[in-house]
Design a protein around this motif. Structure first.
Motif, PDB file in Angstrom:
ATOM      1  N   LYS A   1      -6.393  10.157  -2.932  1.00 50.95           N
ATOM      2  CA  LYS A   1      -7.323   9.775  -1.877  1.00 50.95           C
ATOM      3  C   LYS A   1      -7.427   8.269  -1.688  1.00 50.95           C
ATOM      4  CE  LYS A   1     -10.235  13.910  -2.162  1.00 50.95           C
ATOM      5  NZ  LYS A   1     -11.609  14.423  -2.420  1.00 50.95           N
ATOM      6  N   ALA A   2      -7.615   7.531  -2.769  1.00 48.33           N
ATOM      7  CA  ALA A   2      -7.806   6.088  -2.659  1.00 48.33           C
ATOM      8  C   ALA A   2      -6.549   5.392  -2.164  1.00 48.33           C
ATOM      9  CB  ALA A   2      -8.225   5.516  -4.014  1.00 48.33           C
ATOM     10  N   SER A   3      -5.387   5.780  -2.690  1.00 46.09           N
ATOM     11  CA  SER A   3      -4.136   5.128  -2.299  1.00 46.09           C
ATOM     12  C   SER A   3      -3.779   5.450  -0.848  1.00 46.09           C
ATOM     13  CB  SER A   3      -3.002   5.532  -3.238  1.00 46.09           C
ATOM     14  OG  SER A   3      -2.889   6.935  -3.324  1.00 46.09           O
TER      15      SER A   3
ATOM     16  N   ALA B   1      -5.997   6.242   1.490  1.00 42.21           N
ATOM     17  CA  ALA B   1      -6.995   5.541   2.301  1.00 42.21           C
ATOM     18  C   ALA B   1      -6.650   4.067   2.464  1.00 42.21           C
ATOM     19  CB  ALA B   1      -8.381   5.686   1.665  1.00 42.21           C
ATOM     20  N   ALA B   2      -5.977   3.496   1.453  1.00 39.16           N
ATOM     21  CA  ALA B   2      -5.589   2.084   1.523  1.00 39.16           C
ATOM     22  C   ALA B   2      -4.614   1.821   2.665  1.00 39.16           C
ATOM     23  CB  ALA B   2      -4.980   1.638   0.194  1.00 39.16           C
TER      24      ALA B   2
ATOM     25  N   THR C   1       0.824  -1.209   0.000  1.00 38.29           N
ATOM     26  CA  THR C   1       0.000   0.000   0.000  1.00 38.29           C
ATOM     27  C   THR C   1       0.860   1.262   0.000  1.00 38.29           C
ATOM     28  OG1 THR C   1      -0.214  -0.202   2.421  1.00 38.29           O
ATOM     29  CG2 THR C   1      -2.017  -1.066   1.073  1.00 38.29           C
TER      30      THR C   1
ATOM     31  N   SER D   1      -4.979  11.998  -8.310  1.00 38.60           N
ATOM     32  CA  SER D   1      -5.694  11.876  -7.038  1.00 38.60           C
ATOM     33  C   SER D   1      -5.005  10.869  -6.120  1.00 38.60           C
ATOM     34  CB  SER D   1      -7.136  11.439  -7.291  1.00 38.60           C
ATOM     35  OG  SER D   1      -7.812  11.219  -6.069  1.00 38.60           O
TER      36      SER D   1
END
Length: 211
Positions: free
Chosen positions: A87-89, A91-92, A71, A85
């Motif tokens: 955000k997803a990485s 958040a992981a 991650t 972006s």
């Protein structure tokens, strides 16, 4: 701006992004191989690793460090590209944290409270604090050199991400040697060692990755 000029700029940006991805992948492979070689030629893999590999503690330790390394590396691969972006990485990264919390709470519920301190301290805390940063050097240097070919918008944060990924890789390798399997030990000493590498990466990135 003329349409042809805009197309040329977009093409150049795409080429830079592709090149950065290749350089980061090369840095990752070289860093893992170099750190793995250091591990194998110095302290080696734990002699009883295969006989105890099925135990929950060992599986957690290997799994947690691998998830953290993966991650964090995803963050590094995205953070050098402006406008992408995060955000997803980012958040992981909550996934390895959640695994760690669950493991610590579970252990504290299944073992008597008078054993908590012994499990936390373990037998190799000082060595852990020394060897994880040592194993992180190769991937950290590789990531820093690679990120210089990108354009991280926040150099300090990019350096910290590189440090976190390098520390995660080092911890995932060191876990194959470390005889201390308690989640309490991992949550304390592995975290301190990885945090130190992250802080060092952030300090280096603040100057070295500035553009």
């Amino acid at each position: 701006m003329k349409t042809n000029d805009l197309i040329n700029l977009l093409a150049e940006d795409a080429a830079v992004r592709a090149r950065l991805g290749h350089i980061l992948a090369l840095a990752l492979v070289v860093g893992v191989v170099a750190s793995g070689a250091i591990l194998l030629t110095t302290i080696g893999i734990r002699h009883d690793m295969w006989s105890i590999f099925e135990t929950a503690r060992v599986l957690f330790k290997i799994g947690f460090t691998l998830v953290l390394a993966v991650t964090a590396c995803i963050v590094v691969f995205r953070i050098g590209r402006p406008g992408v972006s995060m955000k997803a990485s980012v958040a992981a990264l909550l996934l390895p944290l959640a695994l760690l919390i669950v493991a610590v709470v579970t252990e504290m519920r299944v073992i008597p409270s008078d054993a908590w301190e012994a499990n936390l301290i373990g037998n190799n805390a000082r060595f852990c604090l020394m060897f994880i940063p040592l194993l992180s050097l190769a991937p950290l240097v590789g990531f820093m050199l690679a990120l210089r070919n990108g354009a991280p918008q926040r150099p300090s944060l990019a350096g910290g991400a590189a440090g976190l990924a390098a520390g995660g890789i080092a911890a995932a390798l060191y876990a194959w040697h470390c005889p201390d399997d308690s989640p309490l030990f991992v949550a304390t000493w592995y975290t301190i060692a990885i945090a130190a590498v992250t802080a060092i990466g952030s300090l280096i990135g603040r100057r070295y990755l500035r553009w």
